[in-house]
Design a protein around this motif. Structure first.
Motif, PDB file in Angstrom:
ATOM      1  N   GLY A 143       1.500   4.935  -8.751  1.00 42.25           N
ATOM      2  CA  GLY A 143       2.226   6.176  -8.497  1.00 42.25           C
ATOM      3  C   GLY A 143       1.532   7.089  -7.511  1.00 42.25           C
ATOM      4  O   GLY A 143       2.144   8.034  -7.001  1.00 42.25           O
ATOM      5  N   GLN A 144       0.258   6.834  -7.219  1.00 40.51           N
ATOM      6  CA  GLN A 144      -0.445   7.655  -6.237  1.00 40.51           C
ATOM      7  C   GLN A 144      -0.025   7.273  -4.811  1.00 40.51           C
ATOM      8  O   GLN A 144       0.592   6.229  -4.581  1.00 40.51           O
ATOM      9  N   HIS A 145      -0.383   8.123  -3.856  1.00 42.67           N
ATOM     10  CA  HIS A 145      -0.082   7.841  -2.461  1.00 42.67           C
ATOM     11  C   HIS A 145      -1.340   8.031  -1.626  1.00 42.67           C
ATOM     12  O   HIS A 145      -2.405   8.384  -2.128  1.00 42.67           O
TER      13      HIS A 145
ATOM     14  N   ALA B 150      -0.339  -3.012  -6.929  1.00 42.43           N
ATOM     15  CA  ALA B 150      -1.020  -2.729  -8.191  1.00 42.43           C
ATOM     16  C   ALA B 150      -2.491  -2.441  -7.918  1.00 42.43           C
ATOM     17  O   ALA B 150      -3.065  -2.978  -6.973  1.00 42.43           O
ATOM     18  N   PRO B 151      -3.124  -1.608  -8.716  1.00 42.87           N
ATOM     19  CA  PRO B 151      -4.538  -1.281  -8.508  1.00 42.87           C
ATOM     20  C   PRO B 151      -5.456  -2.489  -8.629  1.00 42.87           C
ATOM     21  O   PRO B 151      -6.567  -2.483  -8.109  1.00 42.87           O
TER      22      PRO B 151
ATOM     23  N   PHE C 286       1.954  12.258 -10.233  1.00 42.70           N
ATOM     24  CA  PHE C 286       2.973  11.235 -10.401  1.00 42.70           C
ATOM     25  C   PHE C 286       2.380   9.910 -10.882  1.00 42.70           C
ATOM     26  O   PHE C 286       3.083   8.915 -10.997  1.00 42.70           O
ATOM     27  N   ALA C 287       1.095   9.884 -11.157  1.00 45.57           N
ATOM     28  CA  ALA C 287       0.434   8.640 -11.555  1.00 45.57           C
ATOM     29  C   ALA C 287       0.786   8.255 -12.991  1.00 45.57           C
ATOM     30  O   ALA C 287       0.937   9.112 -13.864  1.00 45.57           O
TER      31      ALA C 287
ATOM     32  N   MET D 228       7.302   0.587  -8.307  1.00 42.36           N
ATOM     33  CA  MET D 228       6.967  -0.832  -8.314  1.00 42.36           C
ATOM     34  C   MET D 228       5.482  -1.028  -8.540  1.00 42.36           C
ATOM     35  O   MET D 228       5.067  -2.026  -9.156  1.00 42.36           O
ATOM     36  N   SER D 229       4.666  -0.102  -8.070  1.00 41.86           N
ATOM     37  CA  SER D 229       3.241  -0.175  -8.355  1.00 41.86           C
ATOM     38  C   SER D 229       3.005  -0.118  -9.863  1.00 41.86           C
ATOM     39  O   SER D 229       2.139  -0.812 -10.402  1.00 41.86           O
ATOM     40  N   MET D 230       3.805   0.686 -10.560  1.00 37.00           N
ATOM     41  CA  MET D 230       3.697   0.789 -12.011  1.00 37.00           C
ATOM     42  C   MET D 230       4.131  -0.509 -12.683  1.00 37.00           C
ATOM     43  O   MET D 230       3.472  -0.995 -13.611  1.00 37.00           O
ATOM     44  N   VAL D 231       5.247  -1.082 -12.220  1.00 39.69           N
ATOM     45  CA  VAL D 231       5.731  -2.338 -12.788  1.00 39.69           C
ATOM     46  C   VAL D 231       4.698  -3.439 -12.578  1.00 39.69           C
ATOM     47  O   VAL D 231       4.400  -4.225 -13.485  1.00 39.69           O
TER      48      VAL D 231
END
Length: 261
Positions: free
Chosen positions: A68-70, A92-93, A135-136, A156-159
């Protein structure tokens, strides 16, 4: 995230320094990572839709981010002209040493235009981040995600994080697109995702905008601890989706909004 000249408009202060977490599902991000510029080398270009493309970069010193970060991206021309934009992180991280951005080709956009028409693997840019903690989603609470168009990028990063960590916490995604050909990441969605098509849809699938019939049943599931809702899209979409959430009973203080334009 669609190209923007300013920081994305949040419903809280635009910058909250990342901190270190010890809760399972969270990612440790040091406060110092957002301060300096790093060189990112383009390694891969993947077409997602006719107007959206994913750009993968190698950033060896990238210390990780929260879904959620940018980040801020900087391009410098040969004549010294500098252009900077904020873009959501799609990856994803857990993808160590690499990050991915998915960019719409914005009509007249000098940065998105360069990426879509000029950029090739091996090109280098500068990035600074990760930015903003508002928003993270750390992965420690049920997440109800609603996005439209390229607003699905931070979601999508969260998914992807949810899958990479094998998290059991509930996660649902409602994603709105004009039609199947405009659905970014279409091949990656699973049972957690419900697509909403506003102009054209496969046979048997209704066409129309996001409504209470899409949102209310998900809010009503109310998993233990309740939902944390994340909404990302244009101003009009963010307001519409947020209104549907509130009408369905989602607490206002548990709705996080990121807008672009």
């Amino acid at each position: 995230m669609t190209e923007t000249f300013a920081s994305p408009a949040h419903s809280s202060p635009a910058f909250a320094p990342p901190t270190r977490f010890a809760v399972p599902g969270r990612i440790a991000v040091g406060n110092q990572t957002a301060a300096g510029w790093q060189t990112a080398t383009l390694t891969e270009v993947r077409r997602e839709t006719p107007r959206a493309t994913t750009f993968r970069f190698a950033v060896p010193a990238w210390a990780g981010h929260l879904p959620g970060q940018h980040l801020m991206l900087r391009l410098t021309a040969e004549d010294g002209y500098v252009a900077q934009r904020h873009y959501s992180l799609a990856s994803a991280p857990d993808d160590s040493g690499h990050i991915e951005l998915t960019l719409d080709h914005v009509d007249g956009g000098e940065v998105s235009g360069w990426f879509h028409t000029v950029a090739r693997p091996g090109d280098r840019i500068e990035v600074r981040g990760p930015l903003s903690g508002f928003f993270a989603w750390p992965g420690d609470r049920p997440a109800l995600l609603i996005g439209a168009g390229s607003g699905v990028v931070p979601l999508m990063s969260m998914v992807r994080h949810h899958r990479a960590r094998g998290l059991s916490v509930p996660l649902r995604l409602l994603v709105s697109a004009r039609g199947p050909e405009d659905l970014i990441y279409a091949d990656e969605y699973g049972a957690e995702t419900t697509p909403v098509f506003t102009r054209s849809a496969p046979e048997g699938v209704p066409v129309g905008r996001l409504t209470a019939a899409h949102v209310a049943p998900l809010v009503a599931e109310e998993p233990p601890g309740g939902w944390e809702a994340y909404v990302c899209g244009s101003n009009a979409f963010a307001e519409h989706a947020s209104r549907l959430l509130v009408e369905a009973g989602q607490p206002v203080e548990r709705i996080r909004i990121e807008r672009f334009g």
